[in-house]
Design an enzyme around this catalytic site. Structure first.
Site, short mmCIF file in Angstrom:
data_model
loop_
_atom_site.label_atom_id
_atom_site.label_comp_id
_atom_site.label_asym_id
_atom_site.label_seq_id
_atom_site.Cartn_x
_atom_site.Cartn_y
_atom_site.Cartn_z
N GLN A 121 -19.91 133.28 -33.26
CA GLN A 121 -20.00 133.78 -34.64
C GLN A 121 -19.15 132.81 -35.46
OE1 GLN A 121 -21.41 136.04 -36.80
NE2 GLN A 121 -20.03 135.09 -38.29
N GLN A 123 -19.38 131.90 -38.97
CA GLN A 123 -18.99 132.12 -40.35
C GLN A 123 -17.65 132.85 -40.39
OE1 GLN A 123 -21.62 134.52 -42.80
NE2 GLN A 123 -21.08 133.41 -44.65
N GLY A 252 -22.84 143.70 -38.92
CA GLY A 252 -24.11 144.40 -38.84
C GLY A 252 -25.20 143.40 -38.52
N GLY A 253 -25.11 142.26 -39.16
CA GLY A 253 -26.08 141.21 -38.92
C GLY A 253 -25.49 139.88 -39.34
N MET A 254 -26.02 138.81 -38.76
CA MET A 254 -25.60 137.47 -39.15
C MET A 254 -26.85 136.61 -39.23
SD MET A 254 -23.21 135.33 -39.98
CE MET A 254 -23.68 133.67 -40.48
N GLU A 255 -27.00 135.96 -40.39
CA GLU A 255 -28.24 135.29 -40.75
C GLU A 255 -28.44 133.93 -40.08
OE1 GLU A 255 -25.52 135.84 -42.58
OE2 GLU A 255 -25.17 134.30 -44.10
N ASN A 256 -28.15 133.82 -38.79
CA ASN A 256 -28.31 132.52 -38.14
C ASN A 256 -29.76 132.09 -38.25
OD1 ASN A 256 -25.54 132.35 -37.39
ND2 ASN A 256 -25.95 133.90 -35.83
N HIS A 279 -31.72 142.21 -45.37
CA HIS A 279 -30.57 141.44 -45.86
C HIS A 279 -30.50 140.07 -45.17
CE1 HIS A 279 -26.41 141.00 -47.43
NE2 HIS A 279 -26.26 140.28 -46.32
N GLU A 280 -30.53 140.08 -43.85
CA GLU A 280 -30.41 138.81 -43.12
C GLU A 280 -31.61 137.91 -43.40
OE1 GLU A 280 -27.50 138.57 -42.37
OE2 GLU A 280 -26.98 140.69 -42.15
N HIS A 283 -31.20 136.05 -46.63
CA HIS A 283 -30.34 134.87 -46.56
C HIS A 283 -31.13 133.59 -46.29
CE1 HIS A 283 -26.22 136.16 -47.05
NE2 HIS A 283 -26.30 137.09 -46.10
N GLU A 302 -23.69 136.26 -50.89
CA GLU A 302 -23.86 137.68 -50.56
C GLU A 302 -24.37 138.53 -51.73
OE1 GLU A 302 -24.08 138.57 -47.63
OE2 GLU A 302 -23.02 137.01 -46.52
N ASP A 359 -11.51 135.34 -43.63
CA ASP A 359 -11.70 136.63 -42.94
C ASP A 359 -10.81 137.71 -43.54
OD1 ASP A 359 -13.65 135.79 -41.16
OD2 ASP A 359 -12.18 135.13 -39.66
N TYR A 367 -20.35 141.25 -52.46
CA TYR A 367 -21.68 141.81 -52.23
C TYR A 367 -22.10 142.69 -53.41
CZ TYR A 367 -21.27 140.70 -47.18
OH TYR A 367 -21.13 140.09 -45.97
N ARG A 531 -18.24 146.74 -34.62
CA ARG A 531 -18.64 146.36 -35.97
C ARG A 531 -17.51 146.69 -36.95
NH1 ARG A 531 -23.87 148.42 -39.59
NH2 ARG A 531 -23.52 146.90 -41.24
N LYS A 533 -17.44 147.08 -40.03
CA LYS A 533 -17.76 148.09 -41.04
C LYS A 533 -17.44 149.50 -40.53
CE LYS A 533 -21.45 149.55 -44.09
NZ LYS A 533 -22.91 149.68 -44.22
#
Ligand code: BES
Ligand code: ZN
Length: 580
Positions: A121, A123, A252-256, A279-280, A283, A302, A359, A367, A531, A533
């Protein structure tokens, strides 16, 4: 020295990486990667080149080098000396078992319990703990990569696969990324994963016991892609595959690119969280094509993506659902703004982050405040003219890096006077929320809001969707009298609820209210999901009351080794702040 980015040693005056070739050998025994990387430059270069590294052991290089001591946040500057007309350098290195971008999972942390799992991960600034590089989104790079993994496991990467070769106990998988990406989008995972087809450009990867449920949850992905293309133009990344991560995944998600990473918490059986996929996917335009030049302009990634996500939801599910999500976002924004009361500067859209870890600065503010700014612009201009503006933004900065001033300049050029009319300066450079802003309105929203403050009847409660329940709970003033918590739980069995999103909203409210009956379940959730969140509100709620503060410490002491390095860092920060 002319730094490009407050979070990178990359220097404007030096060579620029155009592409890299990377070979990684994965060792699950030592929890390290052995890497060889060749960086290719955009033009022949000479003299000093500063690279970003964190906790890497540099074993050799094709040019003279000095690895400087680590600085806080940034990591260690790797200073190379390039002979005249150097077009490429090769580095050999090892990663640390503590690499901040990597989580090494033991078999018992996976669904099957049989095999270990590894994922990255990167980002915002963790790519440097996996590969020495110019780790700034201002420098886009293409790459090729190979992953040498145990033959029982599969390597997947956010890139185009070129094939797998088995060699006895090991297998080598090759990949290429032909589109230039910012380094934070470099991503891979290794584990026992299998896939199911979802559509012409999508499949979902997951552990065998999870994959069928995942395929059902995400079956609508092709219609989502089509809706997104109608709104934002052609999809430029060829494939949109999904990878369901183990439960400790911190987001929740990562837009790789080509391979979005998703938390398994989204798989609830009712598609109530497919907005995260929207959302992802969004991106792919806002973030991956048009990329924030550094973390100070994170809202351009975001805020635009939340806007795009809710436009997709509106197109697919209607304005009512989009309004519910906007209202939920608004509740979360108000809470987050309150939490930043002592650091209001972090609630500007354009932030100053020299000396601040991205971070640590991370919150929902870029967002949801970013979203409200864009909705306010849309409401002022009307949708048609705003859409022209958005399309212009996307096409002018395709495969580029953007700053907040680029956006203001575009506004001024396309719609002279608009920045002043909406008071853009207050949105961008002042803390908090400007007095004039767009607000969601819808019938279902009013209905849910109208029930806040009393116990819903059985019929009312049963008519709520998961998202409506979540909104109801988020909008309920906290703390509640313990008897009111008990009454809610008795009537609607919220503590037994399986949708983690709703469950966490409930457990947070009940914990803040001092309802001891939910603490066992809180402990269970904190031990199950990584997560952020979910972790952040639950730990905060426990820490806010003297009677539950020790429990927060006990749970963290026990669960810490199972949390992702980023989550460990963030939760540790909450505990420290609570004891200060
Ligand atoms: N890119 C982010 C996740 C991220 C941001 C990771 C900054 C590291 C640093 C991703 O697109 C995201 O926003 N995820 C959200 C999804 C939600 C807003 C729908 C999440 O994880 O909650
Ligand atoms: Zn995002």
């Amino acid at each position: 020295m002319a730094r490009l980015d407050p979070h990178s040693y990359a220097d404007r005056a030096q060579a620029v990486t155009k592409s890299f070739d990377l070979a990684l050998e994965v060792c699950f025994v030592s929890h390290t990667l052995r890497g060889t990387v060749t960086l290719h430059f955009a033009a022949p270069a000479a003299g000093t080149l500063d690279l970003d590294t964190r906790d890497l052991v540099i074993e050799g290089a094709s040019v003279p080098f000095v690895l400087h001591p680590a600085e806080p946040i940034l990591g260690s500057r790797l200073e190379l000396t390039l002979p005249p007309a150097t077009t490429a350098v090769e580095l050999r290195y090892r990663t640390s078992p503590e690499a901040s971008a990597l989580q090494w999972l033991f078999p018992e942390q996976t669904a099957s319990g049989k095999h270990p799992f590894l994922f990255s991960q990167c980002q915002a600034i963790h790519a440097r703990s996996v590969v020495p590089c110019q780790d700034t989104p201002a420098i886009r790079q293409t790459y090729s990569a190979s992953l040498d993994v145990p033959a029982a496991l599969r390597g997947v990467m956010a890139a185009a696969p070129l094939g797998r070769q088995e060699r006895g106990e090991r297998a080598v998988e090759r990949f290429v990324m032909p589109q230039p990406i910012p380094p934070y989008l470099f991503a891979f995972a290794v584990g026992e994963v299998v896939s199911r087809e979802l559509g012409p450009r999508s499949r979902v990867w997951a552990e065998p016991s999870v994959v069928d449920a995942a395929a059902r949850e995400f079956e609508g992905v092709e219609s989502m892609l089509e809706a997104a293309e109608r709104l934002f133009g052609p999809y430029d990344w060829e494939r949109f595959d999904l990878l369901v991560m183990p439960p400790s995944f911190p987001y929740g998600g990562m837009e790789n690119p080509r391979l979005t990473f998703l938390t398994p918490a989204l798989i609830t059986g009712d598609k109530s969280q497919v907005n995260v996929v929207a959302h992802e996917l969004s991106h792919s335009w806002t973030g991956n094509l048009v990329t924030n030049a550094n973390a100070e302009h994170f809202w351009l990634n975001e805020g635009f993506t939340v806007f795009a996500e809710r436009r997709i939801l509106e197109a697919l599910e209607g304005a009512e659902l989009a309004a519910l999500h906007a209202a939920l976002g608004r509740e979360e924004l108000d809470k987050s703004l309150a939490l930043f009361a002592e650091r209001p500067e972090l609630t500007r859209l354009r932030t100053a982050l020299t000396g601040v870890d991205p971070d640590e600065a991370f919150s929902i503010v870029p967002y949801e405040k970013g979203y409200l700014f864009l909705k306010t612009l849309e409401a002022t201009l009307g949708r048609e003219r705003f859409d022209v503006l958005l399309k212009t933004w996307l096409s002018e900065h395709r495969f580029g890096a953007v700053t907040t001033s680029d956006f203001v300049a575009l506004l001024e050029r396309c719609e002279p006077g608009l920045p002043q009319r909406v008071n853009a300066a207050a949105w961008l450079d002042a803390p908090g929320l400007p007095a004039h802003h767009w607000q969601p309105a819808s019938a279902r929203l009013e209905r849910v809001r109208g029930l806040v403050g009393r116990l819903p009847t059985a019929a009312e409660g049963q008519s709520f969707t998961a998202t409506e329940w979540q909104l109801f709970l988020e909008a309920t003033p906290s703390p509640l009298p313990v008897e009111a918590c008990r009454a809610l739980d008795t009537a609607f069995a919220l503590t037994a609820c399986k949708n983690p999103e709703l469950l966490v909203a409930w457990l947070t409210l009940a914990t803040e209210s001092g309802d001891a009956a939910v603490l066992g379940r809180v402990e269970e959730v904190l031990g199950r999901f990584g997560r952020l969140k979910y972790l952040k509100p639950l730990y905060r709620a426990l820490l806010a009351r003297p009677d539950t503060k020790p429990l927060a410490r006990n749970i963290f002491d026990r669960e810490r080794p199972r949390y992702h390095p980023i989550a460990q860092q963030v939760v540790k920060g909450l505990l420290e702040a609570a004891s200060a």
